[in-house]
Write a protein that holds these residues in place. Structure first.
Motif, PDB file in Angstrom:
ATOM      1  N   ALA A 186     -15.484  54.497  34.953  1.00  0.00           N
ATOM      2  CA  ALA A 186     -15.245  55.359  33.417  1.00  0.00           C
ATOM      3  C   ALA A 186     -14.522  56.387  33.433  1.00  0.00           C
ATOM      4  O   ALA A 186     -13.586  56.455  32.683  1.00  0.00           O
ATOM      5  N   GLN A 187     -14.855  57.351  34.446  1.00  0.00           N
ATOM      6  CA  GLN A 187     -14.127  58.534  34.420  1.00  0.00           C
ATOM      7  C   GLN A 187     -12.820  58.601  34.702  1.00  0.00           C
ATOM      8  O   GLN A 187     -11.941  59.214  34.280  1.00  0.00           O
ATOM      9  N   THR A 188     -12.388  57.643  35.807  1.00  0.00           N
ATOM     10  CA  THR A 188     -11.071  57.203  36.078  1.00  0.00           C
ATOM     11  C   THR A 188     -10.298  56.847  35.095  1.00  0.00           C
ATOM     12  O   THR A 188      -9.158  57.429  34.787  1.00  0.00           O
ATOM     13  N   LEU A 189     -10.853  55.859  34.375  1.00  0.00           N
ATOM     14  CA  LEU A 189      -9.923  55.077  33.215  1.00  0.00           C
ATOM     15  C   LEU A 189      -9.804  56.245  31.898  1.00  0.00           C
ATOM     16  O   LEU A 189      -8.841  56.391  31.496  1.00  0.00           O
ATOM     17  N   VAL A 190     -10.782  57.312  31.840  1.00  0.00           N
ATOM     18  CA  VAL A 190     -10.399  58.333  30.654  1.00  0.00           C
ATOM     19  C   VAL A 190      -9.279  59.183  31.237  1.00  0.00           C
ATOM     20  O   VAL A 190      -8.423  59.558  30.388  1.00  0.00           O
ATOM     21  N   GLN A 191      -9.227  59.511  32.474  1.00  0.00           N
ATOM     22  CA  GLN A 191      -8.621  60.651  32.882  1.00  0.00           C
ATOM     23  C   GLN A 191      -6.879  59.932  32.998  1.00  0.00           C
ATOM     24  O   GLN A 191      -6.058  60.458  32.500  1.00  0.00           O
ATOM     25  N   GLN A 192      -6.920  58.760  33.487  1.00  0.00           N
ATOM     26  CA  GLN A 192      -5.685  57.949  33.603  1.00  0.00           C
ATOM     27  C   GLN A 192      -5.013  57.759  32.302  1.00  0.00           C
ATOM     28  O   GLN A 192      -3.855  57.870  31.993  1.00  0.00           O
ATOM     29  N   LYS A 193      -6.032  57.390  31.277  1.00  0.00           N
ATOM     30  CA  LYS A 193      -5.424  57.193  29.881  1.00  0.00           C
ATOM     31  C   LYS A 193      -4.790  58.270  29.372  1.00  0.00           C
ATOM     32  O   LYS A 193      -3.790  58.058  28.649  1.00  0.00           O
ATOM     33  N   ARG A 194      -5.463  59.726  29.457  1.00  0.00           N
ATOM     34  CA  ARG A 194      -4.768  60.708  29.029  1.00  0.00           C
ATOM     35  C   ARG A 194      -3.502  61.096  29.512  1.00  0.00           C
ATOM     36  O   ARG A 194      -2.499  61.223  28.996  1.00  0.00           O
ATOM     37  N   TRP A 195      -3.412  60.625  30.812  1.00  0.00           N
ATOM     38  CA  TRP A 195      -2.145  61.331  31.809  1.00  0.00           C
ATOM     39  C   TRP A 195      -1.136  60.078  31.251  1.00  0.00           C
ATOM     40  O   TRP A 195      -0.053  60.475  30.887  1.00  0.00           O
ATOM     41  N   SER A 196      -1.214  58.696  30.951  1.00  0.00           N
ATOM     42  CA  SER A 196      -0.400  57.892  30.870  1.00  0.00           C
ATOM     43  C   SER A 196       0.195  58.043  29.226  1.00  0.00           C
ATOM     44  O   SER A 196       1.277  57.689  28.976  1.00  0.00           O
ATOM     45  N   GLU A 197      -0.904  58.371  28.380  1.00  0.00           N
ATOM     46  CA  GLU A 197      -0.283  58.532  27.205  1.00  0.00           C
ATOM     47  C   GLU A 197       0.492  59.912  27.018  1.00  0.00           C
ATOM     48  O   GLU A 197       1.589  59.905  26.419  1.00  0.00           O
ATOM     49  N   GLY A 198       0.111  60.822  27.618  1.00  0.00           N
ATOM     50  CA  GLY A 198       0.831  61.956  27.791  1.00  0.00           C
ATOM     51  C   GLY A 198       2.320  61.786  28.410  1.00  0.00           C
ATOM     52  O   GLY A 198       3.500  62.351  27.772  1.00  0.00           O
ATOM     53  N   ASP A 199       2.552  61.250  29.446  1.00  0.00           N
ATOM     54  CA  ASP A 199       3.608  60.850  30.054  1.00  0.00           C
ATOM     55  C   ASP A 199       4.681  59.927  29.247  1.00  0.00           C
ATOM     56  O   ASP A 199       5.857  60.250  29.136  1.00  0.00           O
ATOM     57  N   PHE A 200       4.003  59.022  28.476  1.00  0.00           N
ATOM     58  CA  PHE A 200       4.858  58.403  27.564  1.00  0.00           C
ATOM     59  C   PHE A 200       5.459  58.870  26.291  1.00  0.00           C
ATOM     60  O   PHE A 200       6.497  58.969  26.154  1.00  0.00           O
ATOM     61  N   GLN A 201       4.718  60.063  25.966  1.00  0.00           N
ATOM     62  CA  GLN A 201       5.053  60.890  24.886  1.00  0.00           C
ATOM     63  C   GLN A 201       6.315  61.724  25.477  1.00  0.00           C
ATOM     64  O   GLN A 201       7.390  61.810  24.698  1.00  0.00           O
ATOM     65  N   ILE A 202       6.116  62.415  26.794  1.00  0.00           N
ATOM     66  CA  ILE A 202       7.284  63.090  27.343  1.00  0.00           C
ATOM     67  C   ILE A 202       8.461  61.968  27.167  1.00  0.00           C
ATOM     68  O   ILE A 202       9.792  62.278  27.085  1.00  0.00           O
ATOM     69  N   LEU A 203       8.397  60.732  27.742  1.00  0.00           N
ATOM     70  CA  LEU A 203       9.534  59.767  27.705  1.00  0.00           C
ATOM     71  C   LEU A 203      10.444  59.881  26.575  1.00  0.00           C
ATOM     72  O   LEU A 203      11.430  59.773  26.606  1.00  0.00           O
ATOM     73  N   LEU A 204       9.649  60.009  25.452  1.00  0.00           N
ATOM     74  CA  LEU A 204      10.391  59.889  24.091  1.00  0.00           C
ATOM     75  C   LEU A 204      10.932  61.364  23.642  1.00  0.00           C
ATOM     76  O   LEU A 204      11.441  61.498  22.496  1.00  0.00           O
ATOM     77  N   THR A 205      10.878  62.430  24.435  1.00  0.00           N
ATOM     78  CA  THR A 205      11.620  63.632  24.056  1.00  0.00           C
ATOM     79  C   THR A 205      12.636  64.104  24.584  1.00  0.00           C
ATOM     80  O   THR A 205      12.978  63.408  25.614  1.00  0.00           O
ATOM     81  N   LYS A 206      13.161  65.172  24.001  1.00  0.00           N
ATOM     82  CA  LYS A 206      14.469  65.621  24.794  1.00  0.00           C
ATOM     83  C   LYS A 206      14.253  66.007  26.322  1.00  0.00           C
ATOM     84  O   LYS A 206      15.246  66.240  27.185  1.00  0.00           O
ATOM     85  N   PHE A 207      13.017  66.121  26.737  1.00  0.00           N
ATOM     86  CA  PHE A 207      12.803  66.488  28.094  1.00  0.00           C
ATOM     87  C   PHE A 207      12.855  65.446  29.226  1.00  0.00           C
ATOM     88  O   PHE A 207      12.648  65.694  30.314  1.00  0.00           O
ATOM     89  N   SER A 208      12.915  64.167  28.659  1.00  0.00           N
ATOM     90  CA  SER A 208      12.827  62.862  29.267  1.00  0.00           C
ATOM     91  C   SER A 208      14.013  62.973  30.305  1.00  0.00           C
ATOM     92  O   SER A 208      15.078  63.277  30.019  1.00  0.00           O
ATOM     93  N   PRO A 209      13.693  62.596  31.612  1.00  0.00           N
ATOM     94  CA  PRO A 209      14.727  62.729  32.548  1.00  0.00           C
ATOM     95  C   PRO A 209      15.916  61.463  32.253  1.00  0.00           C
ATOM     96  O   PRO A 209      17.213  61.426  32.873  1.00  0.00           O
ATOM     97  N   ILE A 210      15.639  60.558  31.496  1.00  0.00           N
ATOM     98  CA  ILE A 210      16.587  59.287  31.260  1.00  0.00           C
ATOM     99  C   ILE A 210      17.656  59.965  30.493  1.00  0.00           C
ATOM    100  O   ILE A 210      18.902  59.661  30.692  1.00  0.00           O
ATOM    101  N   TRP A 211      17.460  60.807  29.478  1.00  0.00           N
ATOM    102  CA  TRP A 211      18.780  61.448  28.845  1.00  0.00           C
ATOM    103  C   TRP A 211      18.878  62.916  28.701  1.00  0.00           C
ATOM    104  O   TRP A 211      19.295  63.562  27.779  1.00  0.00           O
TER     105      TRP A 211
END
Length: 235
Positions: A186-211
């Motif tokens: 349970a603790q691991t899932l909470v931590q990984q969920k927060r990190w995954s959500e945050g990293d996905f948000q970064i993917l959509l910003t101007k700081f994303s390595p993609i663009w």
């Protein structure tokens, strides 16, 4: 702790120093005659003292810390991961890289006597450390850690690198800092969920390595993430 030192060490509250040489190791990079003027921060891996033998929840992140970060170290440096990191104060406060930057020089400061009584200094410190001190300021936007995203450390590091700075990854045999890893699913899932959500948000910003290398206006006209009100908007 409130300090005006040129270098800041950031550690999570559940982590402790495990290697007294880590400060010296970081300072070696900051004071290097050839490369120090480009270095914004020195990042150590996050390691934990309570990882089990089989590491059933993969909390040691071996692929990241033993492979990926070493690769990033050869290409501008790793991300800032929120703990075990030595920062240059002026860069964390929004300074941009310039070819004329002469690096950092550590000089012995003359003894300074504080003005005012202990009680007055205590009240001043309380105001400075309060949650309202930074209201209506650039803190969280242009200065300090970025606000409005679950992984404020990663996007802060990417912002620093987008300003022209580089970082360094230091992974000594004896862990520089040790902390406490999640011990249940349970603790691991909470931590990984927060990190995954945050990293996905970064993917959509101007700081994303993609663009990252595309013109800023072009990026933001296609898709923009508002960190202030946490909503997505397209144009």
């Amino acid at each position: 702790m409130i300090s005006n030192g040129p270098i800041i060490l950031n550690v999570d509250c559940d982590m402790y120093s495990n290697n007294s040489k880590s400060v010296r190791d970081a300072l070696c990079f900051f004071m290097d005659e050839k490369q120090s003027r480009q270095i914004a921060f020195v990042q150590f891996p996050q390691k934990y003292a309570n990882v089990t033998k089989n590491d059933i929840y993969a909390t040691s992140f071996k692929i990241i810390y033993e492979v990926e970060f070493h690769g990033l170290d050869g290409n501008g440096g790793p991300w800032y991961i929120g703990s075990g990191c030595f920062h240059r104060r002026d860069i964390l406060c929004g300074r941009r890289f310039s070819e004329e930057d002469s690096g950092i020089y550590l000089k012995r400061q003359k003894e300074m006597k504080a003005e005012g009584s202990v009680e007055e200094l205590e009240e001043t410190a309380k105001e400075l450390a309060s949650c309202t001190y930074e209201l209506d300021s650039q803190w969280g936007k242009e200065v300090g850690l970025k606000y409005g995203i679950p992984v404020e450390d990663v996007i802060t590091g990417l912002t620093i690198q987008c300003r022209g700075w580089k970082s360094v990854y230091m992974n000594p045999k004896r862990a520089a800092f040790l902390g406490v890893a999640p011990t249940t699913l349970a603790q691991t899932l909470v931590q990984q969920k927060r990190w995954s959500e945050g990293d996905f948000q970064i993917l959509l910003t101007k700081f994303s390595p993609i663009w990252k290398n595309k013109p800023e206006k072009e990026n933001m006209n296609d898709l923009q993430l508002s960190l202030d009100n946490k909503v997505f908007r397209t144009t």
